[in-house]
Write a protein that holds these residues in place. Structure first.
Motif, mmCIF file in Angstrom:
data_model
loop_
_atom_site.group_PDB
_atom_site.id
_atom_site.type_symbol
_atom_site.label_atom_id
_atom_site.label_comp_id
_atom_site.label_asym_id
_atom_site.label_seq_id
_atom_site.Cartn_x
_atom_site.Cartn_y
_atom_site.Cartn_z
ATOM 1 N N ASP A 374 0.849 -1.185 0.000
ATOM 2 C CA ASP A 374 0.000 0.000 0.000
ATOM 3 C C ASP A 374 0.890 1.241 0.000
ATOM 4 N N GLN A 375 0.862 1.996 -1.092
ATOM 5 C CA GLN A 375 1.671 3.201 -1.218
ATOM 6 C C GLN A 375 0.861 4.479 -0.974
ATOM 7 N N MET A 376 -0.327 4.355 -0.407
ATOM 8 C CA MET A 376 -1.187 5.523 -0.270
ATOM 9 C C MET A 376 -0.541 6.636 0.554
ATOM 10 N N ALA A 377 0.058 6.276 1.688
ATOM 11 C CA ALA A 377 0.660 7.301 2.547
ATOM 12 C C ALA A 377 1.802 8.009 1.823
ATOM 13 N N PHE A 378 2.552 7.272 1.025
ATOM 14 C CA PHE A 378 3.644 7.866 0.252
ATOM 15 C C PHE A 378 3.100 8.738 -0.872
ATOM 16 N N PHE A 379 2.156 8.230 -1.627
ATOM 17 C CA PHE A 379 1.610 8.983 -2.754
ATOM 18 C C PHE A 379 0.937 10.282 -2.307
ATOM 19 N N THR A 380 0.308 10.264 -1.147
ATOM 20 C CA THR A 380 -0.422 11.440 -0.686
ATOM 21 C C THR A 380 0.409 12.350 0.213
ATOM 22 N N GLY A 381 1.704 12.069 0.336
ATOM 23 C CA GLY A 381 2.597 12.963 1.053
ATOM 24 C C GLY A 381 2.584 12.836 2.559
ATOM 25 N N LYS A 382 1.923 11.822 3.097
ATOM 26 C CA LYS A 382 1.928 11.624 4.542
ATOM 27 C C LYS A 382 3.255 11.083 5.038
ATOM 28 N N GLN A 383 4.042 10.515 4.129
ATOM 29 C CA GLN A 383 5.388 10.074 4.458
ATOM 30 C C GLN A 383 6.278 10.333 3.245
ATOM 31 N N PRO A 384 7.573 10.599 3.463
ATOM 32 C CA PRO A 384 8.446 10.976 2.350
ATOM 33 C C PRO A 384 8.977 9.804 1.541
ATOM 34 N N LYS A 385 8.917 8.603 2.097
ATOM 35 C CA LYS A 385 9.545 7.450 1.473
ATOM 36 C C LYS A 385 8.517 6.432 1.001
ATOM 37 N N SER A 386 8.899 5.702 -0.035
ATOM 38 C CA SER A 386 8.094 4.580 -0.510
ATOM 39 C C SER A 386 8.079 3.477 0.534
ATOM 40 N N ASN A 387 7.021 2.679 0.538
ATOM 41 C CA ASN A 387 6.964 1.505 1.404
ATOM 42 C C ASN A 387 7.659 0.297 0.789
ATOM 43 N N ARG A 388 8.368 0.529 -0.271
ATOM 44 C CA ARG A 388 9.118 -0.547 -0.924
ATOM 45 C C ARG A 388 10.568 -0.113 -1.087
ATOM 46 N N GLU A 389 11.492 -1.005 -0.726
ATOM 47 C CA GLU A 389 12.915 -0.723 -0.928
ATOM 48 C C GLU A 389 13.544 -1.599 -2.001
ATOM 49 N N GLY A 390 12.853 -2.631 -2.415
ATOM 50 C CA GLY A 390 13.443 -3.498 -3.424
ATOM 51 C C GLY A 390 12.477 -4.549 -3.919
ATOM 52 N N PHE A 391 12.953 -5.384 -4.846
ATOM 53 C CA PHE A 391 12.120 -6.458 -5.396
ATOM 54 C C PHE A 391 12.990 -7.394 -6.236
ATOM 55 N N PRO A 392 12.545 -8.637 -6.434
ATOM 56 C CA PRO A 392 13.232 -9.556 -7.344
ATOM 57 C C PRO A 392 12.748 -9.327 -8.767
ATOM 58 N N ALA A 393 13.656 -9.374 -9.730
ATOM 59 C CA ALA A 393 13.298 -9.144 -11.134
ATOM 60 C C ALA A 393 13.429 -10.447 -11.914
ATOM 61 N N TYR A 394 12.297 -10.927 -12.386
ATOM 62 C CA TYR A 394 12.269 -12.139 -13.195
ATOM 63 C C TYR A 394 12.194 -11.783 -14.678
ATOM 64 N N VAL A 395 12.796 -12.612 -15.502
ATOM 65 C CA VAL A 395 12.574 -12.605 -16.942
ATOM 66 C C VAL A 395 12.055 -13.996 -17.273
ATOM 67 N N ALA A 396 10.786 -14.074 -17.632
ATOM 68 C CA ALA A 396 10.089 -15.364 -17.712
ATOM 69 C C ALA A 396 10.206 -16.022 -16.330
ATOM 70 N N ASP A 397 10.684 -17.279 -16.269
ATOM 71 C CA ASP A 397 10.789 -17.939 -14.969
ATOM 72 C C ASP A 397 12.206 -17.917 -14.426
ATOM 73 N N ARG A 398 13.042 -17.023 -14.952
ATOM 74 C CA ARG A 398 14.433 -16.914 -14.511
ATOM 75 C C ARG A 398 14.598 -15.712 -13.578
ATOM 76 N N LEU A 399 15.033 -15.943 -12.355
ATOM 77 C CA LEU A 399 15.372 -14.837 -11.473
ATOM 78 C C LEU A 399 16.655 -14.212 -12.006
#
Length: 482
Positions: A374-399
């Motif tokens: 949920d990025q609502m607080a970030f999008f609406t300016g209630k907090q300065p940072k995203s609630n996400r710092e990272g993620f895994p990137a797949y190409v098809a079924d390959r990490l």
């Protein structure tokens, strides 16, 4: 490592997190999703006139809302659209690659889509354009929560099947024995469908009907907006534009408009169609209570002569390079989202599922892993940072890579979609703030970064063990084994 899993937005975190609706009236939601619109095409992203056509309406939209420079998508069309519709990494849903014709494909009906969540809250829901999440009628959009649909089940390059003459400039003139034969590969159609009714094949998908798709998409989307605005019913409009997906050819009304070639003409049309939808919202009197998202599902095209521009980033879609993962993303919601703000915080397309559901007051399923945060607080300016710092990137079924803060760990090397993927003996680490082209491996100097990045991988593996992924091509009815 403080609150690492919460920051990384991996499974299990959202399941116990209640939503609080921030406004009394549920907003209308409009998602303008362009097809393979690269990071460097629009004026506000360094393109526009540089690419042969200014984009004043989209640039103004960015000025009226918030623009993101580290919005991330999946490497292919089907996975990105699946992530948007389910809030789940496509490796979970069996939708991690573009399906081949003639094979079972699409989302199982067990998935709970964003339009299904919004429909349960009283929203009217419509989609116009490419679906790409099910080729059979049993998995068309009107079976997955949409009230109406006009578009194609799969993809627009199938418009070229019948283009077997030199004049088309697309395929060589060859005899019928060697060329396309619809007895072997049936012609593809543009469909019209409504919930509870049998879908109708309206006309063949060919080069002529492909050129006018975005005009028809816009006409139908604006009619939907007008109708629901008059009735006072909240609506979700998923405007899945066809451009600039190959074959990148403009509507006849835009051919030659810029004097800078077909690509620039298409870019001018993209801006115009966006303006038509925005004008419809204003004319209908719902502009102030409508959340508008403008995004792309992938990086730019890589096939000659339709190559797109990915700005400063290296690589093409169908890879895990930044030119594949980073895409335009603009958000406007009057009175809620700051105007003229630019953010380089990490956001992923799965987050739109969760955040848009929050905007509508809908509840997220708790019987499955949901990766969107949920990025609502970030999008609406209630907090300065995203609630996400990272993620895994797949190409098809390959990490293939992992992103965390300003760092990128490449596990598989592949610059171009036509290059063979090469598993690296030792992963390569890049600082994306100082090395936009991903050219200088700094893993030896920054081994500490591997710990939080491998935590992302470990958490995902643990989650996949708890919630086994759905195999590609799994038929309905699907029942999870956990």
């Amino acid at each position: 490592m403080r609150n690492l899993l919460a920051c990384l937005a991996l499974p299990g975190v959202l399941l116990a997190s209640p939503f609080v609706v921030a406004q009394d009236a549920a907003p209308n939601i409009v998602v303008l999703l362009f097809d393979n619109l690269g990071y460097g095409e629009l004026g506000v992203y360094g393109g526009g006139a540089l690419r042969g056509a200014e984009t004043p309406r989209i640039d103004q939209l960015a000025a009226e809302g918030m623009r993101f420079t580290d919005f991330n998508v999946e490497a292919q069309c089907t996975p990105s659209r699946s992530a948007l519709m389910t809030g789940r990494f496509p490796i979970r849903s069996g939708t991690y690659k573009v399906p081949r014709p003639g094979q079972p494909d699409g989302l199982t009906l067990w998935e709970v889509t964003l339009p299904e969540l919004l429909s349960a809250k009283g929203y009217a829901t419509g989609i116009w354009g490419k679906w790409h999440l099910g080729s059979s009628e049993e998995r068309f959009p009107t079976q997955q929560g949409f009230d109406e649909w006009y578009g194609v089940p799969r993809t627009y390059d199938e418009a070229m099947w019948s283009a077997s003459d030199v004049a088309s400039g697309l395929t060589p003139a060859i005899g019928s024995k060697q060329g396309w034969d619809q007895k072997l590969a049936p012609a593809q159609f543009i469909y019209e469908a409504r919930k509870g009714e049998a879908p109708k094949a309206v006309k063949k998908l060919d080069l002529d009907t492909r050129r006018t798709m975005d005009e028809e998409i816009t006409q139908r989307a604006t009619a939907f907006i007008n109708h629901n605005a008059q009735s006072g019913k909240p609506f979700f409009a998923y405007v899945s534009f066809s451009q600039p997906h190959m074959p990148t050819q403009p509507n006849p009304a835009f051919a030659g408009k810029t004097g800078n070639g077909s690509w620039a003409d298409v870019l001018a049309e993209i801006d115009f169609r966006t303006g038509q939808v925005l004008d419809a919202l204003k004319a209908a009197g719902v502009e102030q209570n409508t959340l508008v998202v403008l995004a792309s599902d992938n990086g730019g095209e890589s096939t000659y002569p339709w190559q797109g521009a990915n700005g400063p980033w290296r690589g093409t879609y169908f890879t895990a390079m930044e030119g594949s993962l980073r895409a335009p993303f603009i958000l406007r919601w009057p009175g809620h989202v700051s105007t003229g703000k630019v953010s380089n915080e990490i956001v992923h397309i799965v987050d739109l599922y969760t955040t848009l559901a929050h905007a509508a007051g809908a509840e997220i399923p708790t019987d499955r892993a949901v990766d969107g945060v949920d990025q609502m607080a970030f999008f609406t300016g209630k907090q300065p940072k995203s609630n996400r710092e990272g993620f895994p990137a797949y190409v098809a079924d390959r990490l293939s890579a992992v992103k965390w803060r300003n760092w990128k760990l490449q596990l598989i090397l592949q610059d171009d979609m036509y290059d063979p993927p090469q598993t690296l003996a030792l992963p390569r680490l890049y600082n994306l703030l100082t090395d936009l082209r991903e050219e200088h491996n700094v893993a030896a100097q920054n081994t500490w970064v591997i710990t939080p990045m491998m935590s992302i991988v470990g958490a995902l593996k643990t989650s996949l063990a708890k919630y086994p992924p759905i195999e590609s091509g799994t038929p309905d009815p699907y029942v999870p084994s956990h």
